[in-house]
Design a protein around this motif. Structure first.
Motif, PDB file in Angstrom:
ATOM      1  N   ILE A   1       3.614 -10.734  11.044  1.00  0.00           N
ATOM      2  CA  ILE A   1       3.754 -10.038   9.768  1.00  0.00           C
ATOM      3  C   ILE A   1       4.795  -8.933   9.942  1.00  0.00           C
ATOM      4  O   ILE A   1       4.695  -8.122  10.860  1.00  0.00           O
ATOM      5  CB  ILE A   1       2.420  -9.437   9.288  1.00  0.00           C
ATOM      6  N   ILE A   2       5.806  -8.924   9.065  1.00  0.00           N
ATOM      7  CA  ILE A   2       6.815  -7.871   9.055  1.00  0.00           C
ATOM      8  C   ILE A   2       6.509  -6.981   7.862  1.00  0.00           C
ATOM      9  O   ILE A   2       6.531  -7.427   6.714  1.00  0.00           O
ATOM     10  CB  ILE A   2       8.238  -8.457   8.962  1.00  0.00           C
ATOM     11  N   ASN A   3       6.171  -5.723   8.133  1.00  0.00           N
ATOM     12  CA  ASN A   3       5.750  -4.771   7.111  1.00  0.00           C
ATOM     13  C   ASN A   3       6.909  -3.894   6.650  1.00  0.00           C
ATOM     14  O   ASN A   3       7.713  -3.439   7.458  1.00  0.00           O
ATOM     15  CB  ASN A   3       4.649  -3.857   7.664  1.00  0.00           C
ATOM     16  N   PHE A   4       6.920  -3.646   5.346  1.00  0.00           N
ATOM     17  CA  PHE A   4       7.914  -2.768   4.735  1.00  0.00           C
ATOM     18  C   PHE A   4       7.216  -1.720   3.888  1.00  0.00           C
ATOM     19  O   PHE A   4       6.056  -1.887   3.496  1.00  0.00           O
ATOM     20  CB  PHE A   4       8.854  -3.574   3.818  1.00  0.00           C
ATOM     21  N   GLU A   5       7.928  -0.651   3.574  1.00  0.00           N
ATOM     22  CA  GLU A   5       7.422   0.354   2.635  1.00  0.00           C
ATOM     23  C   GLU A   5       7.167  -0.305   1.286  1.00  0.00           C
ATOM     24  O   GLU A   5       7.734  -1.352   0.971  1.00  0.00           O
ATOM     25  CB  GLU A   5       8.457   1.464   2.460  1.00  0.00           C
ATOM     26  N   ASN A   6       6.377   0.364   0.477  1.00  0.00           N
ATOM     27  CA  ASN A   6       6.090  -0.074  -0.882  1.00  0.00           C
ATOM     28  C   ASN A   6       7.397  -0.292  -1.634  1.00  0.00           C
ATOM     29  O   ASN A   6       8.261   0.564  -1.662  1.00  0.00           O
ATOM     30  CB  ASN A   6       5.256   1.029  -1.544  1.00  0.00           C
ATOM     31  N   VAL A   7       7.569  -1.466  -2.246  1.00  0.00           N
ATOM     32  CA  VAL A   7       8.809  -1.805  -2.945  1.00  0.00           C
ATOM     33  C   VAL A   7       8.771  -1.407  -4.410  1.00  0.00           C
ATOM     34  O   VAL A   7       9.695  -0.804  -4.931  1.00  0.00           O
ATOM     35  CB  VAL A   7       9.073  -3.321  -2.870  1.00  0.00           C
ATOM     36  N   LEU A   8       7.704  -1.764  -5.080  1.00  0.00           N
ATOM     37  CA  LEU A   8       7.645  -1.533  -6.513  1.00  0.00           C
ATOM     38  C   LEU A   8       7.472  -0.048  -6.808  1.00  0.00           C
ATOM     39  O   LEU A   8       7.976   0.443  -7.789  1.00  0.00           O
ATOM     40  CB  LEU A   8       6.528  -2.362  -7.141  1.00  0.00           C
ATOM     41  N   GLY A   9       6.760   0.641  -5.930  1.00  0.00           N
ATOM     42  CA  GLY A   9       6.642   2.105  -5.977  1.00  0.00           C
ATOM     43  C   GLY A   9       6.428   2.658  -7.360  1.00  0.00           C
ATOM     44  O   GLY A   9       5.619   2.183  -8.118  1.00  0.00           O
ATOM     45  N   GLY A  10       7.192   3.686  -7.653  1.00  0.00           N
ATOM     46  CA  GLY A  10       7.089   4.311  -8.955  1.00  0.00           C
ATOM     47  C   GLY A  10       5.888   5.226  -9.070  1.00  0.00           C
ATOM     48  O   GLY A  10       5.174   5.494  -8.114  1.00  0.00           O
ATOM     49  N   VAL A  11       5.647   5.702 -10.277  1.00  0.00           N
ATOM     50  CA  VAL A  11       4.554   6.623 -10.542  1.00  0.00           C
ATOM     51  C   VAL A  11       3.228   5.933 -10.251  1.00  0.00           C
ATOM     52  O   VAL A  11       2.991   4.806 -10.656  1.00  0.00           O
ATOM     53  CB  VAL A  11       4.604   7.089 -12.018  1.00  0.00           C
ATOM     54  N   GLY A  12       2.373   6.621  -9.519  1.00  0.00           N
ATOM     55  CA  GLY A  12       1.051   6.093  -9.216  1.00  0.00           C
ATOM     56  C   GLY A  12       1.004   5.160  -8.022  1.00  0.00           C
ATOM     57  O   GLY A  12      -0.045   4.624  -7.708  1.00  0.00           O
ATOM     58  N   ALA A  13       2.124   4.937  -7.349  1.00  0.00           N
ATOM     59  CA  ALA A  13       2.111   4.074  -6.174  1.00  0.00           C
ATOM     60  C   ALA A  13       1.293   4.728  -5.074  1.00  0.00           C
ATOM     61  O   ALA A  13       1.311   5.939  -4.911  1.00  0.00           O
ATOM     62  CB  ALA A  13       3.535   3.825  -5.683  1.00  0.00           C
ATOM     63  N   THR A  14       0.535   3.936  -4.355  1.00  0.00           N
ATOM     64  CA  THR A  14      -0.290   4.476  -3.275  1.00  0.00           C
ATOM     65  C   THR A  14       0.288   4.079  -1.928  1.00  0.00           C
ATOM     66  O   THR A  14       0.940   3.051  -1.792  1.00  0.00           O
ATOM     67  CB  THR A  14      -1.736   3.957  -3.380  1.00  0.00           C
ATOM     68  N   GLU A  15       0.025   4.910  -0.947  1.00  0.00           N
ATOM     69  CA  GLU A  15       0.570   4.675   0.389  1.00  0.00           C
ATOM     70  C   GLU A  15      -0.034   3.453   1.063  1.00  0.00           C
ATOM     71  O   GLU A  15       0.534   2.925   1.993  1.00  0.00           O
ATOM     72  CB  GLU A  15       0.339   5.914   1.268  1.00  0.00           C
ATOM     73  N   ASP A  16      -1.208   3.003   0.619  1.00  0.00           N
ATOM     74  CA  ASP A  16      -1.826   1.868   1.287  1.00  0.00           C
ATOM     75  C   ASP A  16      -1.240   0.531   0.833  1.00  0.00           C
ATOM     76  O   ASP A  16      -1.571  -0.508   1.352  1.00  0.00           O
ATOM     77  CB  ASP A  16      -3.338   1.869   1.107  1.00  0.00           C
TER      78      ASP A  16
END
Length: 113
Positions: free
Chosen positions: A36-51
């Protein structure tokens, strides 16, 4: 100038991501023949969570995880050199059977799970 090449993943369902190498968090062996290759949250935006994470799951030849880890690290390091004229590397393209290493067999893409 910051040089940040894209890592491209296209799965058999034509889902695709092209992620800047700088957003890669790391690689994990999830099970035999699975990376598994993990990346930071892509869709992000307001309300995005770190998990939440975007990730690509590679199916590889059994017991070749370390070999694939090293090969991908070398490819990513190689395209990060500013004198390279290519700004991307295709890690996995199931649709066209293009893989960054011969032991990569397929992949799936998951956005912000």
């Amino acid at each position: 100038m910051t040089y940040d090449p894209l890592l491209i993943f296209i799965d058999a369902a034509d889902d695709a991501i092209a992620m800047p190498a700088s957003r890669m968090l790391g690689m994990t062996v999830a099970a035999d023949a699975t990376i598994i290759i993990n990346f930071e949250n892509v869709l992000g935006g307001v309300g995005a969570t770190e998990d939440k994470r975007t990730f690509a799951t590679l199916t590889i030849t059994a017991d070749k995880e370390l070999l694939v880890f090293k090969a991908l690290a070398e490819k990513i390091a190689g395209i990060r050199r500013p004198n390279k004229d290519i700004g991307y590397v295709t890690i996995c393209d199931d649709v066209n059977s293009v893989f960054a290493h011969p032991n990569i067999l397929s992949c799936t893409v998951t956005l912000d799970a």
